[in-house]
Design a protein around this motif. Structure first.
Motif, PDB file in Angstrom:
ATOM      1  N   ASN A   8      11.145  13.672 -51.969  1.00 10.13           N
ATOM      2  CA  ASN A   8      12.481  14.088 -52.408  1.00 10.13           C
ATOM      3  C   ASN A   8      13.463  12.999 -51.980  1.00 10.13           C
ATOM      4  OD1 ASN A   8      14.948  15.311 -52.802  1.00 10.13           O
ATOM      5  ND2 ASN A   8      14.650  16.893 -51.216  1.00 10.13           N
ATOM      6  N   TRP A   9      13.925  12.226 -52.941  1.00  6.33           N
ATOM      7  CA  TRP A   9      14.806  11.102 -52.610  1.00  6.33           C
ATOM      8  C   TRP A   9      16.236  11.550 -52.325  1.00  6.33           C
ATOM      9  CZ3 TRP A   9      13.396   6.596 -56.580  1.00  6.33           C
ATOM     10  CH2 TRP A   9      12.061   6.232 -56.377  1.00  6.33           C
ATOM     11  N   LEU A  25       6.080   1.204 -54.502  1.00  9.88           N
ATOM     12  CA  LEU A  25       5.209   2.340 -54.210  1.00  9.88           C
ATOM     13  C   LEU A  25       3.971   2.338 -55.109  1.00  9.88           C
ATOM     14  CD1 LEU A  25       5.718   4.442 -52.094  1.00  9.88           C
ATOM     15  CD2 LEU A  25       6.702   5.906 -53.843  1.00  9.88           C
ATOM     16  N   LEU A  26       4.171   1.939 -56.345  1.00  8.86           N
ATOM     17  CA  LEU A  26       3.029   1.857 -57.266  1.00  8.86           C
ATOM     18  C   LEU A  26       2.055   0.777 -56.805  1.00  8.86           C
ATOM     19  CD1 LEU A  26       4.819   2.299 -60.706  1.00  8.86           C
ATOM     20  CD2 LEU A  26       3.020   3.790 -59.791  1.00  8.86           C
ATOM     21  N   GLU A  27       2.619  -0.347 -56.315  1.00  6.69           N
ATOM     22  CA  GLU A  27       1.747  -1.414 -55.810  1.00  6.69           C
ATOM     23  C   GLU A  27       0.927  -0.922 -54.619  1.00  6.69           C
ATOM     24  OE1 GLU A  27       5.109  -4.814 -56.569  1.00  6.69           O
ATOM     25  OE2 GLU A  27       4.344  -4.607 -54.499  1.00  6.69           O
ATOM     26  N   LEU A  28       1.592  -0.176 -53.741  1.00  5.01           N
ATOM     27  CA  LEU A  28       0.943   0.229 -52.495  1.00  5.01           C
ATOM     28  C   LEU A  28       0.027   1.436 -52.649  1.00  5.01           C
ATOM     29  CD1 LEU A  28       4.015  -0.058 -50.089  1.00  5.01           C
ATOM     30  CD2 LEU A  28       1.995  -1.523 -50.048  1.00  5.01           C
ATOM     31  N   ALA A  29       0.420   2.379 -53.509  1.00  7.85           N
ATOM     32  CA  ALA A  29      -0.298   3.664 -53.521  1.00  7.85           C
ATOM     33  C   ALA A  29      -0.648   4.142 -54.924  1.00  7.85           C
ATOM     34  CB  ALA A  29       0.550   4.729 -52.810  1.00  7.85           C
ATOM     35  N   LEU A 228      11.641   7.440 -48.751  1.00  8.46           N
ATOM     36  CA  LEU A 228      12.440   6.292 -49.194  1.00  8.46           C
ATOM     37  C   LEU A 228      11.904   4.979 -48.638  1.00  8.46           C
ATOM     38  CD1 LEU A 228      15.933   7.942 -48.609  1.00  8.46           C
ATOM     39  CD2 LEU A 228      14.887   7.467 -50.827  1.00  8.46           C
ATOM     40  N   LYS A 229      10.940   5.082 -47.731  1.00 11.09           N
ATOM     41  CA  LYS A 229      10.362   3.873 -47.123  1.00 11.09           C
ATOM     42  C   LYS A 229       8.953   3.711 -47.679  1.00 11.09           C
ATOM     43  CE  LYS A 229      12.769   5.228 -42.915  1.00 11.09           C
ATOM     44  NZ  LYS A 229      12.521   6.112 -41.779  1.00 11.09           N
ATOM     45  N   PHE A 233       5.817   6.003 -46.697  1.00 16.06           N
ATOM     46  CA  PHE A 233       5.416   7.042 -47.652  1.00 16.06           C
ATOM     47  C   PHE A 233       3.964   6.825 -48.093  1.00 16.06           C
ATOM     48  CE2 PHE A 233       5.863   9.354 -51.871  1.00 16.06           C
ATOM     49  CZ  PHE A 233       5.932  10.614 -51.296  1.00 16.06           C
ATOM     50  N   THR A 234       3.578   5.571 -48.196  1.00 15.28           N
ATOM     51  CA  THR A 234       2.184   5.270 -48.555  1.00 15.28           C
ATOM     52  C   THR A 234       1.237   5.789 -47.481  1.00 15.28           C
ATOM     53  OG1 THR A 234       2.847   3.347 -49.800  1.00 15.28           O
ATOM     54  CG2 THR A 234       0.566   3.377 -49.047  1.00 15.28           C
TER      55      THR A 234
END
Ligand code: PGA
Length: 242
Positions: A8-9, A25-29, A228-229, A233-234
């Motif tokens: 929830n941003w 986030l897409l790159e990481l997870a 947000l981090k 979050f990953t």
């Protein structure tokens, strides 16, 4: 069922900042397979995030909606608009909406009904304040929120995702212990004959995610600040089974 990790941003990240965050986030997870990740950016970033996640396994959610489908409701957003932007989920009754924006159980009930009718999955938030917990009223408060929020839709609870978010744990750094959360989850579950899904929310972070998810009562988490981090979050998305 996969564990659900929802971010929830809140009122953070304009559209260009949102693009940067979701890309990272897409790159990481983005490769995660056995978790359902739901991203809930502000309304103004939904289109941008929707476009960037459309070929990924991430799902899109909104943070609120109005109970009417359209009409003279200046400044409000219809659930149908959210669907047309690719949202499958919507957070309903978040404590910040209840306590800061004056949202009542009756309003929340109308929103939950509309979401069911139009085919959006609600993430229905409930939880007690610190004072209510100290007074030993946690169960009474939760019961009241469930009863009023779910009026006339009790038979459809299996289509709703519940989020237990003790108000005293939201944004405060004070997390409910896995045991405290588990006890309330058990209490919530006991109220229904159908099987329901319950997430925990309130200061979830990289340091407490593994122990929270080790509780079988906790089927996922709703994460504010830490969502947000991207690195943190990953780590939450990729929590480790203990
Ligand atoms: P927090 O917020 O993780 O920043 O405590 C949780 C929420 O409000 O959903």
């Amino acid at each position: 069922m996969n564990p659900i990790i929802a971010g929830n941003w809140k009122m953070n990240k304009d559209p260009s900042e949102s693009r940067v965050l979701i890309q990272r986030l897409l790159e990481l997870a983005g490769d995660v397979r056995d978790r359902d990740v739901i991203i809930c950016p502000p309304f103004t970033s939904l289109a941008a995030v929707s476009e960037l996640i459309k070929n990924s396994r991430f799902k899109l959610g909104a943070q609120n909606m109005h109970w009417e489908r359209n009409g003279a409701f200046t400044g409000e957003i219809s659930g149908l608009f959210l669907k047309s932007l690719g949202c499958e989920y919507v957070i309903i009754g978040h404590s910040e909406r209840r306590h800061i924006m004056g949202e009542t159980d009756e309003m929340i009930n109308k929103k939950l009904k509309t979401a069911l009718e139009i085919g959006l999955i609600s993430i229905f938030c409930i939880g007690e304040t610190e004072k209510e917990r100290e007074e030993g009223r946690t169960e009474e408060v939760i019961l009241n929120q469930l009863k009023k929020g779910l009026r006339d839709i009790e038979s459809e609870v299996h289509k709703i995702i519940f989020a237990y978010e003790p108000v005293w744990a939201i944004g405060t750094g004070k997390t409910a212990t896995p045991r405290q959360a588990s006890e309330v989850h058990k209490f919530i579950r006991k109220q229904f004959s159908k099987k329901i899904t319950i997430l925990y929310g309130g200061s979830v972070n990289a340091g407490n995610i593994d122990s929270l998810m080790a509780e079988k009562e906790i089927e996922g988490v709703l994460v504010g600040g830490a969502s947000l981090k991207p690195e943190e979050f990953t780590r939450i998305i990729k929590f480790q089974q203990m």
